[in-house]
Design a protein around this motif. Structure first.
Motif, PDB file in Angstrom:
ATOM      1  N   MET A   1      30.500  34.593  44.940  1.00 25.04           N
ATOM      2  CA  MET A   1      31.889  34.734  44.376  1.00 25.04           C
ATOM      3  C   MET A   1      32.308  34.401  43.214  1.00 25.04           C
ATOM      4  O   MET A   1      31.924  33.464  42.652  1.00 25.04           O
ATOM      5  N   THR A   2      33.257  35.322  42.860  1.00 22.65           N
ATOM      6  CA  THR A   2      33.806  35.010  41.335  1.00 22.65           C
ATOM      7  C   THR A   2      35.490  34.950  41.493  1.00 22.65           C
ATOM      8  O   THR A   2      36.093  35.523  42.486  1.00 22.65           O
ATOM      9  N   LEU A   3      35.967  34.150  40.690  1.00 23.07           N
ATOM     10  CA  LEU A   3      37.522  34.025  40.807  1.00 23.07           C
ATOM     11  C   LEU A   3      38.137  35.379  40.326  1.00 23.07           C
ATOM     12  O   LEU A   3      39.476  35.394  40.273  1.00 23.07           O
ATOM     13  N   PHE A   4      37.374  36.246  39.846  1.00 21.23           N
ATOM     14  CA  PHE A   4      38.031  37.573  39.234  1.00 21.23           C
ATOM     15  C   PHE A   4      37.954  38.394  40.640  1.00 21.23           C
ATOM     16  O   PHE A   4      37.120  39.321  40.899  1.00 21.23           O
ATOM     17  N   ARG A   5      39.204  38.134  41.324  1.00 20.69           N
ATOM     18  CA  ARG A   5      39.253  38.821  42.688  1.00 20.69           C
ATOM     19  C   ARG A   5      39.716  40.220  42.571  1.00 20.69           C
ATOM     20  O   ARG A   5      40.218  40.630  41.253  1.00 20.69           O
ATOM     21  N   LYS A   6      39.579  40.933  43.727  1.00 22.28           N
ATOM     22  CA  LYS A   6      39.545  42.309  43.572  1.00 22.28           C
ATOM     23  C   LYS A   6      41.309  42.753  43.186  1.00 22.28           C
ATOM     24  O   LYS A   6      41.498  43.629  42.508  1.00 22.28           O
ATOM     25  N   LEU A  24      33.133  40.267  31.046  1.00 31.24           N
ATOM     26  CA  LEU A  24      33.629  39.018  30.556  1.00 31.24           C
ATOM     27  C   LEU A  24      34.312  38.411  31.652  1.00 31.24           C
ATOM     28  O   LEU A  24      33.999  37.076  32.059  1.00 31.24           O
ATOM     29  N   LEU A  25      35.325  38.958  32.083  1.00 36.06           N
ATOM     30  CA  LEU A  25      36.166  38.312  33.114  1.00 36.06           C
ATOM     31  C   LEU A  25      35.088  37.918  34.564  1.00 36.06           C
ATOM     32  O   LEU A  25      35.535  36.664  35.118  1.00 36.06           O
ATOM     33  N   GLU A  26      34.236  38.751  34.725  1.00 32.77           N
ATOM     34  CA  GLU A  26      33.394  38.402  35.843  1.00 32.77           C
ATOM     35  C   GLU A  26      32.569  37.304  35.617  1.00 32.77           C
ATOM     36  O   GLU A  26      32.802  36.297  36.828  1.00 32.77           O
ATOM     37  N   SER A  84      42.475  35.890  32.563  1.00 36.91           N
ATOM     38  CA  SER A  84      41.542  34.623  32.551  1.00 36.91           C
ATOM     39  C   SER A  84      42.198  33.296  32.696  1.00 36.91           C
ATOM     40  O   SER A  84      41.704  32.561  33.594  1.00 36.91           O
ATOM     41  N   LEU A  85      43.597  33.411  32.312  1.00 37.04           N
ATOM     42  CA  LEU A  85      44.323  32.123  32.611  1.00 37.04           C
ATOM     43  C   LEU A  85      44.628  32.138  34.173  1.00 37.04           C
ATOM     44  O   LEU A  85      45.045  30.951  34.508  1.00 37.04           O
ATOM     45  N   GLU A  86      44.967  33.314  34.726  1.00 35.61           N
ATOM     46  CA  GLU A  86      45.250  33.343  36.063  1.00 35.61           C
ATOM     47  C   GLU A  86      44.215  32.878  36.981  1.00 35.61           C
ATOM     48  O   GLU A  86      44.365  31.851  37.908  1.00 35.61           O
ATOM     49  N   MET A  87      42.758  33.219  36.793  1.00 45.09           N
ATOM     50  CA  MET A  87      41.719  32.523  37.245  1.00 45.09           C
ATOM     51  C   MET A  87      41.519  31.194  37.198  1.00 45.09           C
ATOM     52  O   MET A  87      41.102  30.366  38.007  1.00 45.09           O
ATOM     53  N   GLY A 260      47.882  32.182  39.531  1.00 43.52           N
ATOM     54  CA  GLY A 260      46.523  31.610  39.844  1.00 43.52           C
ATOM     55  C   GLY A 260      46.684  30.420  40.947  1.00 43.52           C
ATOM     56  O   GLY A 260      46.000  30.419  41.834  1.00 43.52           O
ATOM     57  N   ILE A 261      47.464  29.694  40.533  1.00 43.13           N
ATOM     58  CA  ILE A 261      47.842  28.622  41.679  1.00 43.13           C
ATOM     59  C   ILE A 261      48.453  29.015  43.213  1.00 43.13           C
ATOM     60  O   ILE A 261      47.956  28.659  43.935  1.00 43.13           O
TER      61      ILE A 261
END
Ligand SMILES: Cc1cc2nc3c(=O)[nH]c(=O)nc-3n(C[C@H](O)[C@H](O)[C@H](O)COP(=O)(O)OP(=O)(O)OC[C@H]3O[C@@H](n4cnc5c(N)ncnc54)[C@H](O)[C@@H]3O)c2cc1C
Length: 391
Positions: A1-6, A24-26, A84-87, A260-261
């Motif tokens: 799983m990656t935090l780079f959500r759909k 890069l985000l992935e 990237s900050l959201e993740m 992100g939170i």
């Protein structure tokens, strides 16, 4: 799983479709999920400054994303950095806050610094060889940033400024290598790049706090602090405008952390509502719980799109102060609402430490205070709408 959500990928791809940025985000999302998220609870509980996390993120180029290649930046669009900050808000808000403030300092130097300052400070900062802190707030000057009492006097003889004053609530205090300090000179509000080992600079009290407990918050004492004249940022007398511009930029970052939170608190609530049984069925089957989940998700989507739009406006040279304030206001209030509902959905398990949702609630609480309170965001928005230039 990656935090780079759909959801984030889809929202970003409405603005950009570069596969380099998506890759890069992935990989940043993988790193955050596997290496940063698992330690977030310990960082908060033991108040550990997230140095290792920051180093990992610097190594993966997060801070280089929006900066020009001539300083070693990746020159990718601002919304990519914001995504990237959201993740990072999902993974560890303490790390997110430290990094976001650091990047605000980088932006300030990029926007207003001399070529020498960019070579000397921006390069090492975006590569993580130095850590930055933003020192504006004082014991008696927060929202009213024009009321600062810190003073700087030009010493022509020694080609330097002598700064006296006290700063408070400084994120990264004690760990930063460079402090961007605001002080008033004979010519008015000004900004200075103050090295950590500058004569006369002392780190004061470390302040304990209810959330984002891994990032430090300190006082800063400047007693006849001697700063070379070359470390004046931009022009003397223009520091207030610089501070406001940096805050407009920084607010998009706080909006992203807030989103992100909210996203992670929502995901935990969704999963919990499917497995927690009451009255013989999963609580997700109760309409009142479903309504909460629907409202939480809708607000998060709106916060994300508004935040990415603000980043897009900045990237495209538009006047983005209004939309940045709207994004900061809406996303930080969303993080508070969503993390509060997350505790409600978890019942007593949400109130105790079991599922970490109370940490998300404590982290979210900061987001509507730092980098301008929700009241100040409403003032900025309404003044802009009424075409006043008071703030
Ligand atoms: C975790 C954290 C990290 C921070 N990091 C930094 C940092 O790195 N660097 C830095 O310089 N500062 C930092 N700050 C300080 C932050 O920017 C200030 O707390 C913020 O600007 C508000 O100032 P204040 O706390 O002095 O509140 P005050 O300005 O005293 O406000 C108190 C209350 O009055 C309200 N209020 C004030 N003026 C008005 C008005 N005109 N109309 C309506 N309501 C009003 C405010 O909204 C608030 O609710 C940080 C704060 C926190 C909590």
């Amino acid at each position: 799983m990656t935090l780079f959500r759909k959801e984030l990928r889809d929202a970003l791809s409405m603005l950009y479709s570069s596969s380099d940025a998506m890759q890069l985000l992935e990989s940043l999302g993988d790193l955050m999920e596997s290496k940063i998220m698992p330690n977030a609870r310990r960082i908060d509980a033991e108040r550990i400054f997230p140095r290792e996390n920051l180093d990992m993120l610097f190594k993966h180029g997060l801070c280089r994303i929006p900066f020009p290649s001539r300083y070693g930046g990746l020159e990718l669009p601002y919304p990519v950095y914001i995504a990237s900050l959201e993740m990072l808000g999902m993974a560890c808000a303490s790390t997110g806050l430290s990094l976001a403030i650091h990047c605000t300092v980088c932006s300030g130097i990029e926007m207003f610094g001399s070529e020498e300052q960019k070579e000397h400070y921006l390069k090492p900062l975006i590569h993580g060889k130095m850590l930055g802190a933003f020192a504006l707030t004082e014991p008696d000057a927060g929202s009213d940033a024009k009321a600062i009492q810190t003073r700087a006097r030009l010493d022509e003889h020694n080609n330097s400024y002598i700064i006296n004053g006290r700063k408070r609530f400084i994120t990264n205090g004690g760990y930063a290598d460079l402090y961007l300090v605001f002080a008033v000179t004979e010519k008015g509000y000004s900004a200075f790049l103050v090295d950590k080992d500058c004569n006369g600079l002392r780190i004061g009290k470390y302040m304990d706090k209810m959330g984002v407990r891994g990032s430090t918050l300190t006082e800063l004492h400047l007693n006849d602090c001697i700063v070379p004249k070359a470390n004046l940022l931009g022009e003397e007398g223009k520091g207030y405008d610089y501070a406001m511009e940096m805050l407009h930029t920084g607010r998009i970052g706080i909006a992203a952390l807030s989103t992100g939170i909210a996203q992670i608190a929502f995901e935990k609530s969704l999963a919990y509502s499917k497995r927690r049984y009451a009255f013989g069925k999963p609580i997700a089957e109760f309409q009142m719980i479903r309504q909460k989940l629907a409202d939480m998700h809708t607000a998060i989507s709106a916060a994300r799109h508004l935040t990415l739009s603000a980043a897009w406006a900045k990237d495209n040279g538009l006047d983005y102060a209004l939309i940045a304030a709207e994004a900061k206001l809406f996303a930080s209030e969303t993080a508070k609402m969503v993390s509060d509902e997350a505790i409600q959905i978890h019942g007593a398990y949400g109130y105790v430490d079991e599922y970490d949702v109370n940490r998300h609630w404590r982290d979210a609480r900061m987001m509507s205070i730092g980098e301008g309170t929700s009241e100040i965001m409403r003032l900025i928005i309404s003044h802009r709408l009424l075409r006043s230039d008071v703030l």
